[in-house]
Structure formats: structure tokens, C-alpha cells
Scaffold this active site. Structure first.
Site, mmCIF file in Angstrom:
data_model
loop_
_atom_site.group_PDB
_atom_site.id
_atom_site.type_symbol
_atom_site.label_atom_id
_atom_site.label_comp_id
_atom_site.label_asym_id
_atom_site.label_seq_id
_atom_site.Cartn_x
_atom_site.Cartn_y
_atom_site.Cartn_z
ATOM 1 N N ASP A 1 0.781 -1.034 -0.174
ATOM 2 C CA ASP A 1 0.089 0.109 0.118
ATOM 3 C C ASP A 1 0.876 1.310 0.229
ATOM 4 O O ASP A 1 2.204 0.957 0.273
ATOM 5 C CB ASP A 1 -0.918 -0.117 1.063
ATOM 6 N N ASP B 1 -7.233 -1.723 4.190
ATOM 7 C CA ASP B 1 -6.494 -2.806 3.817
ATOM 8 C C ASP B 1 -6.736 -4.206 4.241
ATOM 9 O O ASP B 1 -6.118 -5.244 3.954
ATOM 10 C CB ASP B 1 -4.938 -2.394 4.290
ATOM 11 N N ASP C 1 -1.587 -0.417 6.205
ATOM 12 C CA ASP C 1 -1.727 0.055 7.654
ATOM 13 C C ASP C 1 -3.064 0.645 7.917
ATOM 14 O O ASP C 1 -3.387 1.257 9.016
ATOM 15 C CB ASP C 1 -0.630 0.939 7.876
#
Length: 614
Positions: free
Chosen positions: A310, A509, A505
Site C-alpha cells: 500500500d 487494507d 496500515d
């Protein structure tokens, strides 16, 4: 050293076998061979009974292991008058069992260190005084006193000007970490400086340390696929042992050769090396701030081929920072930042708080704003030092001030421009950006060296932002503008090429972390949902620890496999030698004990793994 009841039983059985062996040898040397044999047989009997009970319990759980070979070897040795060999096997079995427990305890020491530090009490301010209360009674908003040496009991923010924290138990970071007012503090950190005040932000059961303890407890109870595979191999090894022993007896007519084969095959490195090496790997990873939730994720990490990252909080720091400051004539950068930060103290917006943090890092003295009014999503207006001021987006500020004589800077993809107006005119612009972490380039290169084949970016940000962030990083693919469901689809698509790791995080996600073979959460500042869903939690806000975790996982698995292959190879050679009459039962028992000790010591090498980045 604390022992469980199971440990005490192991110690007692070991003492019985050792005492019986020594006493029998003394009697043998004094010429009382028959009495010596009786003593050895008597010392073997309770170990054999305990072993049979354990075998029955295992069979009831539908588990079949090499304890059966140990029972057969002791029984056969007693039946054919090899009492000395029987008691040596008993000593070997109990000693190996105790050594395995000791090795696993040694391997788990970092995890036990985490569990042992769980705080039970907290010092809370009550009616102008201090009161010791249970951590379970602490509520968000409570003001706590953290004395020097205290473990922070709940997550919170610093309410004093300064604090110094030792994070080594959580992250492996040996140097104390300074903190300032309003900085977030994780439960489990130790106060390494003067006493400071802390405002609780979570209850104890929802705090970081409580979550870590739950993860550790789950990790300790886990079993890796490799351990289950070892159980299956042990069945094959059991069959091979019985075939060699039976063939030796049938072809030579000498039952002692069969006894020697059984003795030298007990116990097998399969049941010792794998759990010791993998648990040692879990412990070693925890030492460096990489909490792996069990042996299964550890083994999966060792075979990762693709990593999906990410952007926010992973490749980037996740916290906006000042990229540049443009000032009108007569103004200075520090003054523009000071004015903006003074007014932004009234806002909880992430950009506002980032400006306040940057001003304090510059050592600027902030004024207390008055008559403040926040316009959600636009900005803040008020007075700073008696002078009207406005901070926020350009269009918002322009409605409250004269046009600036300096041109509006062109914003790069992913950056934000904050306008600052003082006394009715725009005095400057602050350009905010979420920069790529400094360590990312080296971390990605290190992952390539560790054998990772593909590294991708998957983000919900616009394509222009994703391409700017990923530029020069040498990624194998960029997926932008993704919803949480689309991130899951990317993970599932990449799984066709091998094991996939997803790193993130945020709450968005969590589904992708769950779908990956290994989900990694940036737990130091990440959302609780992603940390709970993930298989691995990075307890320190340093993305390069991802590489450390993969290194430790791969080395631990390699050490386990080395121990198994070498241990089995030596055991098979010893069985063949025993079948051909080159080893007597007593000699075989001593040789196998040496093999077992070597295997366990080799497995414990995993405790000395030092990753490239620490």
C-alpha cells in the site's frame, strides 16, 4: 525459573533414569551384576509406563509419532536382557524431552519477555491526588502519572513537555526515544526518563500491548505446515525403522541386532528440530519488532514470491510534512509556519496537526489563538497575538483576504497547498506532501536480493499520485484508484505466480491482508482492524523491518531443514551399521543421544540470526 507440572514430571523421570543408571553402574563395578540389572530395569519401568500413556493419548488424538519406537526399543531391550541399553534409552528419551522443552523455552524468551511485562496497576490523578488503580479501571481521558521505570499501561498521549521512552521490549530499538507533548505513546513502552503525565486514549483491553499479548499467546499455540509434514515423515521413518530391525533379525537370527536398530532410531530429529528452529525464529523476529502470529505465517514468509505494498503509511510516512514555504515580501518562513501552527492548534485536521508538529520541531514558540472558528474541510480563522489570521485551502483563504502578490505555486500530484493570511492579506503558502520513506529504495533492493520476484504498488490514490510516489523505485506494477475489494482482486490474481504478501496500515487494507498468504500490518501507527487481520505486525514504524522478518523466516526454515536432513541421514546410517552388527545396543543409544543433542543445538542457531537491517 518457573516450571509447569509437565516440566516437573519430565525432571522427575530424568532424575529416576539418571539415578538408576549411576546406581546400577556402581553395583556392576562392585561385582553385583544381577542386582545392577534389576536396578536398571526398575529405573526404566516408570519411564516406559509414562511413555505408553503418552502414546495412548496421542493415538486418541489420531496422532502417530516416533515415541512408539522409543517404547519398542525399551521393551525389546528389557525382553532380551539388555537392561543397561534399556536404561540408557530411558535416560536418552527423558533427557531429550527435557532438552527439547529447555530449547523451546530458550527460543521463546523474547515472547515470554513481552508477556512478563504486562502492567497490572496504573497511577491515576483523582481529585487533585494520586491513586493506584487496576489498569482495567483506566478509561479514555484519564490522566495518569508514569514514573521513571514504569511500563506504560495503556495507549495515550504525552501531557508533559517532554518524555523519554525505552521501546526495546516492543521494537528491539536499543536507544531511548524522546517524545513531546501530544505525541502518541504505545502501551508496553518503559519510561526511561523523568516522570511524565499521560492522557489515556484507549482502555487497557483495547491498547496496543494487550493486542500484542493476545497475538503472542496465539503464536505460541500454533503449529506450522512444516511441523505437520514432519509428523507425516515420522510415520514413514517409523515404518523404515521397523523394516530394518525386522530384516536384521530375520536374516541373522540375532534379536540383539533388531534391538540395536530400534535403539539407534530413538528419538528422531524430525520431532525435535522443526519446532525448535521455527519457535526460535518467531522469538528472534519479535526481538527486532516483527511480531509473527505463529509458525504457519513464519513458514509462509519463507516462500514469498510477490509483495504488494500500500502507499500511505507504507511506502510513504503517512504523515504530511512541510515540503516548502513561500513567503510574501517582508515575511520569513519561520514566521509563516509559526502563525499557521498557532491558529491550527484549534483544529484536529491531519494537515493542521502536521503543521503544529513541524513548528514545534523547528523550536518555534506558538501563541494561544483566540476567537477561533473552524470551517470543516476548508480551514480555520481567528486571532493570533491580537491580529486576525486565516489558514486553509487557497480558495477559502482568498475569500477572507486580499489577493497575494506572490503567485500560487503549482501543486505536484499528491501535495497540498495551505494558504496563510494575516491582517487581511495572504502572507505565504505552505506546501505539504507525504514523502516516500528514506529507507524504501534500499529495502526494495534488499527484498530482491532475498529472492522476491515481484513487487507491486496497490493504492486507492489517483494514478498521478501513485506514479509520482513510485517513480524511480523500480516496481513491477502500479495499481491505483483501488477500492478495498479491488485490492483483494489484485492479491488473488498475483497468487497464481506464487505466495503473496500484502503490506498495509489502514482499515481499507484489512480485506487484502486477510486474502494474502501473509498479511503485514504497520502496527506502530496502523489501524487496529489491519493489525488484528494481519499475520505479521511491525511493532516499529520502520518499513525496512519487513526485510528483516523475511530474512529471519527464510534462515529459520533453512536451519530446520538442515537439521532434519542431517539428523535423519545420520540416524539411517547408524541403523544400517547396527543391522550389520557394527553397533551394540548400548553403543547405539549413546550415538543417537549425540545425534539428538547436535540436532537441537543446530536448530537453536536460529536464535543467532542477525538480519541485514537491525
Amino acid at each position: 525459573m518457573n516450571h509447569t507440572n509437565e516440566d516437573r514430571v519430565k525432571i522427575a523421570l530424568l532424575a529416576i533414569a539418571a539415578t538408576g543408571l549411576v546406581l546400577g553402574l556402581i553395583l556392576l563395578l562392585s561385582g553385583q551384576e544381577n542386582v545392577a540389572r534389576l536396578i536398571w530395569a526398575a529405573a526404566t519401568a516408570p519411564i516406559l509406563v509414562a511413555l505408553l500413556v503418552q502414546i495412548v493419548r496421542s493415538l486418541l488424538r489420531r496422532e502417530l509419532g516416533l515415541d512408539i519406537v522409543a517404547a519398542l526399543s525399551m521393551s525389546a531391550a528389557l525382553a532380551f536382557g539388555e537392561a543397561l541399553a534399556a536404561v540408557i534409552v530411558a535416560l536418552m528419551y527423558t533427557g531429550g524431552s527435557f532438552l527439547e522443552s529447555f530449547a523451546e523455552g530458550r527460543a521463546r524468551r523474547e515472547m515470554h519477555a513481552l508477556l512478563a511485562r504486562v502492567p497490572r496497576m496504573a497511577t491515576r490523578y483523582v481529585d487533585g491526588g494520586l491513586k493506584e488503580v487496576s489498569v482495567d479501571d483506566v478509561l479514555p481521558g484519564d490522566l495518569l502519572l508514569i514514573r521513571q521505570g514504569d511500563v506504560v499501561p495503556v495507549d495515550g498521549t504525552v501531557a508533559s513537555p517532554h518524555a523519554v521512552l525505552n521501546m526495546s521490549a516492543l521494537t528491539g530499538e536499543s536507544l531511548p526515544v524522546p517524545a513531546s507533548r501530544d505525541d502518541a505513546v504505545l502501551s508496553g513502552a518503559t519510561n526511561a526518563g523523568d516522570a511524565f503525565d499521560l492522557v489515556a486514549t484507549r482502555e487497557a483491553r483495547d491498547s496496543t500491548y494487550a493486542g500484542i499479548v493476545r497475538l503472542v499467546e496465539n503464536a505460541q499455540a500454533s503449529k506450522a505446515p512444516m511441523s505437520r509434514l514432519a509428523d507425516q515423515w515420522s510415520v514413514g521413518f517409523l515404518v523404515l525403522t521397523l523394516l530394518i530391525a525386522g530384516a536384521a533379525w530375520w536374516l541373522t537370527g540375532d534379536p540383539i541386532r533388531a534391538v540395536a536398530v530400534l535403539v539407534v532410531a530413538t528419538p528422531c530429529p524430525l520431532i525435535l528440530a522443526v519446532p525448535v528452529a521455527l519457535v526460535a525464529g518467531l522469538s528472534r523476529a519479535a526481538h527486532f519488532g516483527v511480531l509473527i502470529k505463529g509458525a504457519r505465517p513464519l513458514e509462509n514468509m519463507a516462500r514469498i514470491q510477490t509483495i504488494i505494498l500500500d502507499k500511505t503509511g507504507t511506502l510513504t510516512d503517512g504523515r504530511p510534512q512541510i515540503a516548502s514555504v513561500l513567503c510574501a515580501e517582508g515575511e520569513t518562513e519561520d514566521e509563516i509556519v509559526r502563525l499557521a501552527a498557532s491558529l491550527d492548534q484549534a483544529s484536529k485536521h491531519p494537515i493542521a496537526q502536521a503543521i503544529v508538529t513541524a513548528a514545534r520541531q523547528r523550536g518555534l514558540e506558538l501563541a494561544l489563538p483566540s476567537d477561533t472558528r473552524e470551517f470543516p474541510g476548508d480551514g480555520v480563522s481567528g486571532n493570533v497575538g491580537g491580529t486576525p489570521a486565516v489558514v486553509g485551502g487557497y480558495s477559502f483563504v482568498a475569500r477572507h483576504a486580499e489577493a497575494a502578490r506572490l503567485p500560487l505555486p503549482e501543486a505536484e500530484a499528491g501535495s497540498v497547498i495551505v494558504a496563510v493570511a494575516v491582517a487581511g492579506r495572504i502572507a505565504g503558502y505552505i506546501v505539504m506532501a507525504d514523502p516516500v520513506r528514506e529507507e524504501v529504495v534500499e529495502m526494495l533492493a534488499g527484498l530482491r536480493r532475498e529472492g522476491v520476484q515481484r513487487i507491486l504498488l496497490a493504492t486507492g490514490d489517483r494514478a498521478a499520485v501513485a506514479e509520482r510516489i513510485a517513480g524511480g523505485l523500480g516496481l513491477d506494477g502500479i495499481h491505483s484508484g483501488l477500492t478495498p475489494d479491488q485490492k483483494v482482486l489484485v492479491v488473488l490474481t498475483e497468487r497464481k505466480n506464487g505466495a503473496v504478501m500484502m503490506v498495509g496500515d489502514g482499515v481499507n487494507d484489512a480485506p487484502a491482508l486477510a486474502a494474502a498468504d501473509v498479511g503485514v500490518a504497520m502496527g506502530a501507527r496502523g489501524a487496529a482492524a489491519s493489525a488484528e487481520t494481519a499475520d505479521v505486525v511491525l511493532l516499529v514504524d520502520r518499513i525496512e523491518r519487513l526485510r528483516s522478518g523475511i530474512e529471519i523466516a527464510r534462515h529459520s526454515r533453512r536451519i530446520a531443514m538442515e537439521s532434519v536432513v542431517v539428523g535423519i541421514g545420520l540416524s539411517v546410517l547408524a541403523m544400517i551399521a547396527a543391522a550389520f552388527g557394527y553397533l551394540q545396543p548400548v553403543e547405539g543409544a549413546l550415538l543417537q543421544e549425540a545425534i539428538d543433542v547436535a540436532v537441537i543445538l543446530n536448530a537453536l542457531r536460529a536464535l543467532r540470526i542477525t538480519p541485514s537491517v537491525v
